[in-house]
Design a protein around this motif. Sequence first.
Motif, PDB file in Angstrom:
ATOM      1  N   LEU A 113      41.763  38.650  39.739  1.00 46.35           N
ATOM      2  CA  LEU A 113      42.573  37.045  40.093  1.00 46.35           C
ATOM      3  C   LEU A 113      41.656  36.271  38.940  1.00 46.35           C
ATOM      4  O   LEU A 113      42.321  35.606  38.183  1.00 46.35           O
ATOM      5  CB  LEU A 113      42.253  36.978  41.357  1.00 46.35           C
ATOM      6  N   LEU A 114      40.354  36.462  39.141  1.00 46.34           N
ATOM      7  CA  LEU A 114      39.415  35.488  38.253  1.00 46.34           C
ATOM      8  C   LEU A 114      39.775  35.873  36.647  1.00 46.34           C
ATOM      9  O   LEU A 114      39.743  34.767  35.804  1.00 46.34           O
ATOM     10  CB  LEU A 114      38.005  35.803  38.684  1.00 46.34           C
ATOM     11  N   ILE A 170      42.862  25.127  37.566  1.00 50.89           N
ATOM     12  CA  ILE A 170      42.617  25.895  38.529  1.00 50.89           C
ATOM     13  C   ILE A 170      40.917  26.320  38.563  1.00 50.89           C
ATOM     14  O   ILE A 170      40.265  26.127  39.484  1.00 50.89           O
ATOM     15  CB  ILE A 170      43.300  27.189  38.571  1.00 50.89           C
ATOM     16  N   GLY A 183      41.612  22.389  48.825  1.00 48.78           N
ATOM     17  CA  GLY A 183      42.330  23.453  48.318  1.00 48.78           C
ATOM     18  C   GLY A 183      43.599  23.381  48.916  1.00 48.78           C
ATOM     19  O   GLY A 183      44.561  24.278  48.531  1.00 48.78           O
ATOM     20  N   ALA A 234      46.214  26.948  34.511  1.00 52.11           N
ATOM     21  CA  ALA A 234      44.682  27.962  34.806  1.00 52.11           C
ATOM     22  C   ALA A 234      43.558  26.938  34.769  1.00 52.11           C
ATOM     23  O   ALA A 234      42.552  27.154  35.319  1.00 52.11           O
ATOM     24  CB  ALA A 234      45.031  29.094  33.905  1.00 52.11           C
ATOM     25  N   LEU A 245      35.086  23.808  43.988  1.00 52.37           N
ATOM     26  CA  LEU A 245      34.855  24.549  45.464  1.00 52.37           C
ATOM     27  C   LEU A 245      33.420  25.448  45.357  1.00 52.37           C
ATOM     28  O   LEU A 245      32.716  25.570  46.387  1.00 52.37           O
ATOM     29  CB  LEU A 245      36.190  25.364  45.611  1.00 52.37           C
ATOM     30  N   PHE A 246      33.331  26.032  44.212  1.00 57.03           N
ATOM     31  CA  PHE A 246      32.193  26.806  43.960  1.00 57.03           C
ATOM     32  C   PHE A 246      30.751  25.870  44.256  1.00 57.03           C
ATOM     33  O   PHE A 246      29.886  26.290  45.080  1.00 57.03           O
ATOM     34  CB  PHE A 246      31.954  27.330  42.672  1.00 57.03           C
ATOM     35  N   LEU A 292      39.457  23.436  39.797  1.00 57.98           N
ATOM     36  CA  LEU A 292      39.359  23.390  41.288  1.00 57.98           C
ATOM     37  C   LEU A 292      38.222  24.480  41.843  1.00 57.98           C
ATOM     38  O   LEU A 292      37.508  24.154  42.655  1.00 57.98           O
ATOM     39  CB  LEU A 292      40.534  23.665  41.662  1.00 57.98           C
ATOM     40  N   LEU A 293      38.496  25.583  41.178  1.00 58.70           N
ATOM     41  CA  LEU A 293      37.620  26.860  41.886  1.00 58.70           C
ATOM     42  C   LEU A 293      36.053  26.419  41.354  1.00 58.70           C
ATOM     43  O   LEU A 293      35.059  26.590  42.167  1.00 58.70           O
ATOM     44  CB  LEU A 293      37.738  27.996  40.977  1.00 58.70           C
ATOM     45  N   PRO A 350      45.162  20.453  43.766  1.00 60.03           N
ATOM     46  CA  PRO A 350      46.177  21.545  44.078  1.00 60.03           C
ATOM     47  C   PRO A 350      47.690  21.319  43.938  1.00 60.03           C
ATOM     48  O   PRO A 350      48.312  22.227  43.362  1.00 60.03           O
ATOM     49  CB  PRO A 350      45.856  21.972  45.476  1.00 60.03           C
ATOM     50  N   LEU A 396      39.790  40.520  43.544  1.00 57.46           N
ATOM     51  CA  LEU A 396      38.890  39.495  43.148  1.00 57.46           C
ATOM     52  C   LEU A 396      38.606  39.067  41.546  1.00 57.46           C
ATOM     53  O   LEU A 396      38.923  38.295  40.935  1.00 57.46           O
ATOM     54  CB  LEU A 396      37.688  39.061  43.856  1.00 57.46           C
TER      55      LEU A 396
END
Lengths: 577, 463
Positions: free
Chosen positions: A55-56, A552, A501, A549, A559-560, A555-556, A530, A52
């Motif tokens: 990725l982040l 993204i 997503g 990026a 979602l968060f 988007l994250l 997405p 994780l």
Amino acid sequence: MTDITAGGVSAPLRRVEFDTPAAKARLRGRYRSEARFKSYGIIALCIAATFLIALLASIFSRGIPGFFQHYLVTEVLVDAAKIDPQGKGDAATLRAGDYTAVARAALAEAVPGVEGRQMKKELNSLLSSGAGDALREQVIANPSLVGQRIKVPLLLADEADLFLKDSGTKLLVLSETRGIATPSAKTGEITILVGANDFADDIAVVKAELKALAASIDETVALRKERGATPESLDSLVKEAVELRRRYDAAATSETLDSKTASRLVAINGGIVKIKEMSPTSVKGEVILPLKSTDDAAPGTWGIRVYETPESNRNLNDLGVTFLEELKAKGLVESQFNFAFFTRGDSREAELAGIQGALVGSILTLLVTIGLCLPIGVLAAIYLEEFAPKNWITELIEININNLAAVPSIVFGLLGLAVFLNFFGMPRSAPLVGGLVLALLVLPTIIIASRAALKSVPPSIREAALGVGASKQQAVFHHVLPLAMPGIMTGTIIGMAHALGETAPLLMIGMVAFIVDVPSTLSQSATVLPVQIFLWSDLPEPAFKMKTAAAIMVLLAVLFVMNGLAIWLRKKFERRW
Amino acid sequence: MAGWYALVVVALMLAGFALARGRAQSIAGGDYAGMHSLPSYHGLYTASLAFIPALLTFLIGSQIAGYLATHSAVSALPNDIQSDILRQGAALREVVNIVRGGPVGSASAEIQSAAASYSSTLFAAQWITLASGVFIGLAGLSWGLSRISMNFRARNSFEKMVYVLLWICATIAVLTTIGIVFSVVGETYRFFFDPAIKGKPTVGEFLFGTDWNPQAAMRADQGEINTAYGFLPLLVGTLLITVIAILVAGPLGLFSAIYLAEYASPGVRAVAKPILEILAGIPTVVLGFFAALTVAPYVRGWGEAFGLNVASESALAAGLVMGMMIIPFISSLSDDVINAVPQSLRDGAYAMGATKSETIRQVILPAALPGIVSAFMLAISRAIGETMIVVMAAGLAANLTFNPLDAVTTITVQIKTILVGDQEFDSAKTLAAFALGFVLFFVTLVLNFIALKVVQKYREQYD
């Protein structure tokens, strides 16, 4: 203990000794294996966490620069001749004005003395094709600016921006003192003569570069041969290496510099000359920034600059780098937060591309999704949990819902393509169809979550309502449903986050078109966040990788927030019965 | 027009509710206890009597209107266009474009006249629909009003309608499944058996062929490119990536679940659970980007360091990230089944002197095994159906290989590649995508079914 059992049981039990060395060793072994087993769990969790974090970190390190953009901040003469030659001053005229020319004029002013078509073209290519857009808006909002000099940020092109961000080239200023240098002219192709063998060392360095290059080509050839490449396909590479070796071996007194080795430039008398040919006592080159004079330059007042990455390995050529360095030295280049990223639609130019179109498309799609699947999902859950008789139809429905929850999302895309687009003839790429498909996709999630929420309401509530004479439906709709609502909302938000997503089914129904306009209705062509990420990630320009990026990250973040909201709702309204 | 319909329907509904409730109130005259249903139930009943028929009229009517308009446009077209189904379709698209306000300029006179007849028919039919919808709605409304009395069971009647609505909502899941089955099975049938489709394979060629090359020649001058629809390379590629993913996610997910369920303190759980939940919530397109841009170069670099020949779109990179995606899936499902093992089993094992790990290995895991197996089944089905990671990180080349360092392609990648962009709906290529979709649907269905049966059959009954 053994004594007691020995008396009562017919067959004597085997005595177990706990303090023999063997038993102690066995115990130690068991404890060791216990510790080992426990550590497996910790290691597994740590690896998952590392995944994780990697990725982040990978996304954030690429994405954060994507939110910033470099601008040329300089005085711009809002030239009436270019914008409003007839002096009409109305909005339509102001809108049609040639702001690109205005921006280019400002750039030419910031880097004076650039001559020649090719050079000017290179200089202008530093500016984005949309460099004048912000200026246009400013002038339309305030027509009195026409004819004035104002300080505005002009957007730089993506190659320039990228160069400034991660500096694809290492700049080296060689400062060792050399002899007196005499340039032959101020502009054009010139020769610079020096007294002693001042460039002998530089030539040696260039030759070393040639040798290294030849060696790396040899390596490539060897590797490809190993992988079974035919000798013919490697011919040109082999020839190139031979040529490089020849240049290296030749004891020639002069060396030609090309785009395969590091670029060398002479900074002399306030100008910059790109070296094309080098001999120990002189260099020939092309003037990029004009010299102030042809006087002799004293030792220490001139020097050599090296752009270490060869020109052919860069997105920005020597001219561009030189101009940008000049602008940077004058303090005219600024990095600013790129608000336009949130207010523009897609574009083929990385510096102009934004996510507003995709964001609005996502919102429209999700509106359709939630409008359909919240009521349908809740009503279905109420039926199954509160009213459904126990028979084969109910069982069939339940099996269906569980199965649908595990059907791959791309199959829902096939359903959308075959049924909604081809059978019902709905418009391609539209948020309406996207929303429909996503609604079917998240419906099982919402039904399952709603059923769990309804189940958690204790039967005493229903019985109390029924006891005071409510009908079954009144008991459910007036008492059980309100109490289950927080759980249902939590499940719905998580389902919506899932829908937000989701990419694959939307690709099937054509939401992958390149769409510049921000959609405003449900049947217009649109794309979603997405899918926009997917589209950008496919583009070859490195600047778009940054944009991807950055998108993204948006988007994250959304979602968060959605998941955070779900957790907050659950915490706030959680009730223990 | 849809706006008018909606407005009329809502107006009828509100009017029905207000009128009926007022009437019920005046009939009751304050004696609500003597009335069977509350006035608001009379209102709701009448409102739905107005609403449902009007809505149905509009839904059916607008379809009929569209059909009539198309029919009139077709009959207004010249005969040669009418007879050619392809040109007719193109002409109709143009007509619809003009009617929706597109540019008229380039259209021919025939198209324009067809557009005129289309729009006039549509206009008339829509107004007739609107008028009949209003009429029927008003009829329902007045019938509802006429039934209001002290003894009329409005609540029961209304609740019956609600019950039907609930039932309809519940069956939408079934309809979705039917829709999926029809769309994939119908097209798959055509792919194999429709004589009009050129270049189609037989079922045997599809299932056991080792060549996959659906790209038909686009232009005549490119010559005849042999298309091949051998499914094996895709199956092997899909399985290869899935196996890598399960090899990554299986141990990691299972051990995390065991640790979280049996060892972790509440504090550790509070940190570790959200990490897994965040991992589960990351969209697959993001994971695909990560796989293609970060993991794949790493894998390639490592391989090269060991002197191995790694493709830039290796199965290993895609499989690793896919594994990362299903870790939380396996761990949360396994966590649930481990927690469901009754405490008495643990206590029994501890009482016999077993250590915690011995208890887990010899008592808890065997007891939870059916659940864990079904978790793995679901994880496999998810890995097989995953699209974005493989689209972005795995290749397009259909290599029949078991080497994880090579580029392979998967079923989902091929579906996406064939169906994105414009496609003719009657080519073998397009239908092949549906055949692949059918395989995907079938395989995941079977896996889910097995998972369900394993749990049902081998679940130990402890109570």
